[in-house]
Write a protein that holds these residues in place. Structure first.
Motif, PDB file in Angstrom:
ATOM      1  N   LEU A  73      -5.532  -1.559 -15.234  1.00  0.00           N
ATOM      2  CA  LEU A  73      -6.426  -1.272 -14.121  1.00  0.00           C
ATOM      3  C   LEU A  73      -6.845   0.189 -14.150  1.00  0.00           C
ATOM      4  O   LEU A  73      -6.230   1.021 -14.815  1.00  0.00           O
ATOM      5  CB  LEU A  73      -5.784  -1.600 -12.774  1.00  0.00           C
ATOM      6  CG  LEU A  73      -4.570  -0.816 -12.264  1.00  0.00           C
ATOM      7  CD1 LEU A  73      -4.879   0.617 -11.866  1.00  0.00           C
ATOM      8  CD2 LEU A  73      -4.020  -1.519 -11.028  1.00  0.00           C
ATOM      9  N   ILE A  74      -7.903   0.487 -13.426  1.00  0.00           N
ATOM     10  CA  ILE A  74      -8.275   1.860 -13.099  1.00  0.00           C
ATOM     11  C   ILE A  74      -8.277   1.940 -11.587  1.00  0.00           C
ATOM     12  O   ILE A  74      -9.067   1.277 -10.917  1.00  0.00           O
ATOM     13  CB  ILE A  74      -9.655   2.234 -13.665  1.00  0.00           C
ATOM     14  CG1 ILE A  74      -9.631   2.206 -15.189  1.00  0.00           C
ATOM     15  CG2 ILE A  74     -10.077   3.615 -13.172  1.00  0.00           C
ATOM     16  CD1 ILE A  74     -10.961   2.521 -15.837  1.00  0.00           C
ATOM     17  N   GLY A  75      -7.372   2.716 -11.037  1.00  0.00           N
ATOM     18  CA  GLY A  75      -7.244   2.797  -9.591  1.00  0.00           C
ATOM     19  C   GLY A  75      -5.966   3.504  -9.211  1.00  0.00           C
ATOM     20  O   GLY A  75      -5.468   4.378  -9.936  1.00  0.00           O
ATOM     21  N   ASP A  76      -5.418   3.114  -8.066  1.00  0.00           N
ATOM     22  CA  ASP A  76      -4.207   3.758  -7.555  1.00  0.00           C
ATOM     23  C   ASP A  76      -3.458   2.769  -6.676  1.00  0.00           C
ATOM     24  O   ASP A  76      -3.599   2.773  -5.455  1.00  0.00           O
ATOM     25  CB  ASP A  76      -4.564   5.019  -6.762  1.00  0.00           C
ATOM     26  CG  ASP A  76      -3.346   5.678  -6.124  1.00  0.00           C
ATOM     27  OD1 ASP A  76      -2.231   5.429  -6.612  1.00  0.00           O
ATOM     28  OD2 ASP A  76      -3.519   6.419  -5.147  1.00  0.00           O
ATOM     29  N   ASP A  77      -2.645   1.903  -7.296  1.00  0.00           N
ATOM     30  CA  ASP A  77      -1.899   0.925  -6.509  1.00  0.00           C
ATOM     31  C   ASP A  77      -0.468   1.379  -6.239  1.00  0.00           C
ATOM     32  O   ASP A  77       0.352   0.591  -5.774  1.00  0.00           O
ATOM     33  CB  ASP A  77      -1.920  -0.453  -7.171  1.00  0.00           C
ATOM     34  CG  ASP A  77      -1.258  -0.465  -8.537  1.00  0.00           C
ATOM     35  OD1 ASP A  77      -0.813   0.607  -8.992  1.00  0.00           O
ATOM     36  OD2 ASP A  77      -1.185  -1.545  -9.153  1.00  0.00           O
ATOM     37  N   THR A  78      -0.161   2.648  -6.519  1.00  0.00           N
ATOM     38  CA  THR A  78       1.178   3.153  -6.232  1.00  0.00           C
ATOM     39  C   THR A  78       1.223   3.969  -4.947  1.00  0.00           C
ATOM     40  O   THR A  78       2.274   4.502  -4.584  1.00  0.00           O
ATOM     41  CB  THR A  78       1.701   4.015  -7.394  1.00  0.00           C
ATOM     42  OG1 THR A  78       0.791   5.087  -7.641  1.00  0.00           O
ATOM     43  CG2 THR A  78       1.855   3.186  -8.650  1.00  0.00           C
ATOM     44  N   GLY A  79       0.124   4.086  -4.250  1.00  0.00           N
ATOM     45  CA  GLY A  79       0.142   4.642  -2.906  1.00  0.00           C
ATOM     46  C   GLY A  79      -0.019   6.139  -2.783  1.00  0.00           C
ATOM     47  O   GLY A  79       0.360   6.719  -1.768  1.00  0.00           O
ATOM     48  N   ARG A  80      -0.593   6.816  -3.772  1.00  0.00           N
ATOM     49  CA  ARG A  80      -0.785   8.256  -3.651  1.00  0.00           C
ATOM     50  C   ARG A  80      -2.011   8.618  -2.808  1.00  0.00           C
ATOM     51  O   ARG A  80      -1.970   9.530  -1.985  1.00  0.00           O
ATOM     52  CB  ARG A  80      -0.927   8.885  -5.044  1.00  0.00           C
ATOM     53  CG  ARG A  80      -1.282  10.369  -5.018  1.00  0.00           C
ATOM     54  CD  ARG A  80      -0.175  11.216  -4.444  1.00  0.00           C
ATOM     55  NE  ARG A  80      -0.614  12.567  -4.133  1.00  0.00           N
ATOM     56  CZ  ARG A  80       0.204  13.554  -3.805  1.00  0.00           C
ATOM     57  NH1 ARG A  80       1.501  13.327  -3.746  1.00  0.00           N
ATOM     58  NH2 ARG A  80      -0.245  14.751  -3.523  1.00  0.00           N
ATOM     59  N   SER A  81      -3.118   7.933  -3.018  1.00  0.00           N
ATOM     60  CA  SER A  81      -4.361   8.278  -2.329  1.00  0.00           C
ATOM     61  C   SER A  81      -4.222   8.058  -0.829  1.00  0.00           C
ATOM     62  O   SER A  81      -3.776   7.002  -0.382  1.00  0.00           O
ATOM     63  CB  SER A  81      -5.522   7.450  -2.867  1.00  0.00           C
ATOM     64  OG  SER A  81      -5.738   7.730  -4.233  1.00  0.00           O
ATOM     65  N   ARG A  82      -4.595   9.070  -0.048  1.00  0.00           N
ATOM     66  CA  ARG A  82      -4.421   9.007   1.391  1.00  0.00           C
ATOM     67  C   ARG A  82      -5.324  10.028   2.070  1.00  0.00           C
ATOM     68  O   ARG A  82      -5.812  10.961   1.445  1.00  0.00           O
ATOM     69  CB  ARG A  82      -2.973   9.313   1.750  1.00  0.00           C
ATOM     70  CG  ARG A  82      -2.597  10.762   1.473  1.00  0.00           C
ATOM     71  CD  ARG A  82      -1.102  10.998   1.457  1.00  0.00           C
ATOM     72  NE  ARG A  82      -0.474  10.398   0.292  1.00  0.00           N
ATOM     73  CZ  ARG A  82       0.804  10.596  -0.021  1.00  0.00           C
ATOM     74  NH1 ARG A  82       1.563  11.343   0.733  1.00  0.00           N
ATOM     75  NH2 ARG A  82       1.318  10.030  -1.093  1.00  0.00           N
ATOM     76  N   MET A  83      -5.484   9.872   3.353  1.00  0.00           N
ATOM     77  CA  MET A  83      -6.153  10.890   4.168  1.00  0.00           C
ATOM     78  C   MET A  83      -5.596  10.801   5.583  1.00  0.00           C
ATOM     79  O   MET A  83      -5.172   9.731   6.033  1.00  0.00           O
ATOM     80  CB  MET A  83      -7.664  10.698   4.153  1.00  0.00           C
ATOM     81  CG  MET A  83      -8.169   9.398   4.734  1.00  0.00           C
ATOM     82  SD  MET A  83      -9.946   9.217   4.538  1.00  0.00           S
ATOM     83  CE  MET A  83     -10.516  10.691   5.383  1.00  0.00           C
TER      84      MET A  83
END
Length: 398
Positions: A50-60
């Motif tokens: 995949l290309i993405g972030d399914d480990t939960g780093r991206s946030r705001m």
């Protein structure tokens, strides 16, 4: 000219309340955006990438602090996570209010992280935390639950109170309590037609709460340029009335100990955990296995190598080494999980893993990372197989 003066007067009048409300209050908007190309090759299966972030780093999110005087502060924190490779708007992370004092510490109320995640070991000693190469989850060997009582990237505790002490002579400690000893799932007592139990699954500290708690402490010291830290903790997940009706008999206990050492560019760290009667925190979840928490559907890219068998015992150890060379950190880490079998059910399982890679800081806010992880499983079955993971990604914090 008169129209301009009127506009300025109106704007000034509207700005006054905002200025007053802002006195003594500090608002911080923050976030992080990450995307990685990650591929997991499991034995006898096709490659999953995949290309993405399914480990939960991206946030705001937003963090608010108000100075109340006398050393007291009121705080509020709201945070949402999202996957850069998907279209969903986001999922809830931390959401709490707190009262803090310079002398006695901080008390949070709401949806919080567990001390096992961000205070004593866990994600704090893993340089690859919040990436596919992290030590918890698919190929790793640190407890990786998603319900908050472990150290998983997506672990949060609902309906909880948490206390963090100030550091005194190098010592500090943290405690978490999720209250609830009811025989029903929800104080509203709404009847579920398809269940013999009253109540609806909610965030209330009801039947699945059972006064679960977690305690952790640590000690930090410096000596001639050497930085030392040792930590330990205990986590208890009590069996609920409903869980007893389906075969659970004993409460889950997790004991953790570990430490770290840093000198100039070198850092070594590690931890050991002993788990008995795994109920929830130490067992497999979709999020821990790189699943999709929004849909609850399993993800064939991952497997819970670090999870115990339901109702079983086991132990986990993990060690990490890091060397900083300029703006680049070189990392080598690994460990082993031993999940004991359960009579008449799951077989025993032992998983060893190692990870090598690097993190390069482009600036104080942006970085590149990548590496390779190998997981080797004994007592193979249809669920757990040897796997190879490759990852290359970029992260920006703001």
């Amino acid at each position: 000219m008169k129209k301009k003066l009127i506009s300025l007067a109106v704007a000034g009048a509207l700005a006054v309340p905002m200025t007053v409300s802002a006195q003594g209050t500090h608002v911080t908007l923050f976030g992080s955006v990450q995307a990685e190309y990650a591929t997991v090759n499991r034995e006898n299966q096709s490659s999953q990438a995949l290309i993405g972030d399914d480990t939960g780093r991206s946030r705001m999110g937003m963090h608010v602090t108000e100075n109340l005087g006398g050393g007291f502060k009121a705080k509020a924190h709201v945070e949402y996570g999202f996957n850069t490779g998907a279209g969903a708007l986001g999922v809830a992370r931390e959401r709490w209010v707190a009262l803090a004092n310079d002398s006695w510490g901080e008390v949070k109320f709401g949806r919080v992280q567990s001390p096992f995640k961000d205070f004593a070991g866990g994600m704090t000693i893993d340089p690859f935390a919040y990436t596919t190469l992290q030590a918890g989850g698919s190929g790793g060997t640190m407890m990786a639950s998603a319900n908050g009582y472990g150290s998983g990237a997506q672990g949060f505790v609902n309906s909880a109170v948490r206390y963090d002490s100030p550091k005194v002579e190098g010592f500090s400690f943290s405690g978490l309590l999720m209250p609830g000893d009811a025989n029903r799932l929800d104080p509203a007592n709404t009847i579920i037609a398809t269940s013999t139990f009253q109540g609806s699954q909610s965030n209330a500290g009801g039947e699945d709460g059972e006064w679960d708690f977690q305690l952790a402490g640590k000690y930090d010291a410096q000596w001639q340029g050497h930085n030392f830290a040792v930590f330990g903790g205990y986590s208890r997940d009590n069996v609920s009335t409903r869980q007893r009706t389906v075969g659970f008999r004993n409460n889950e206990h997790v004991w953790r100990g570990g430490g770290s050492w840093n000198y100039q560019q070198f850092t070594l760290s590690g931890q050991y955990e002993r788990i008995t009667n795994a109920v929830g925190a130490a067992t497999c979840t979709n999020a821990a296995a790189l699943g999709n928490p929004a849909t609850g559907l399993p993800d064939t890219r991952g497997q819970c190598n670090s999870a115990m068998n339901v109702g079983g015992d086991g132990n986990i150890w993990f060690a990490s080494g890091k060397y900083d060379w300029g703006n680049t950190s070189f990392i080598a880490q690994g460990g082993q999980t031993h999940a004991h079998g359960v009579i008449g059910a799951a077989q025993s399982r032992q998983v060893s893993s190692f990870t090598v890679g690097a993190i390069h800081n482009l600036s104080k806010r942006s970085s590149l990372f990548g590496g390779y992880q190998r997981a080797m499983v004994s007592d193979k079955n249809a669920t757990f197989q040897d796997s190879d993971t490759w990852s290359l990604g970029m992260r920006h914090n703001f």
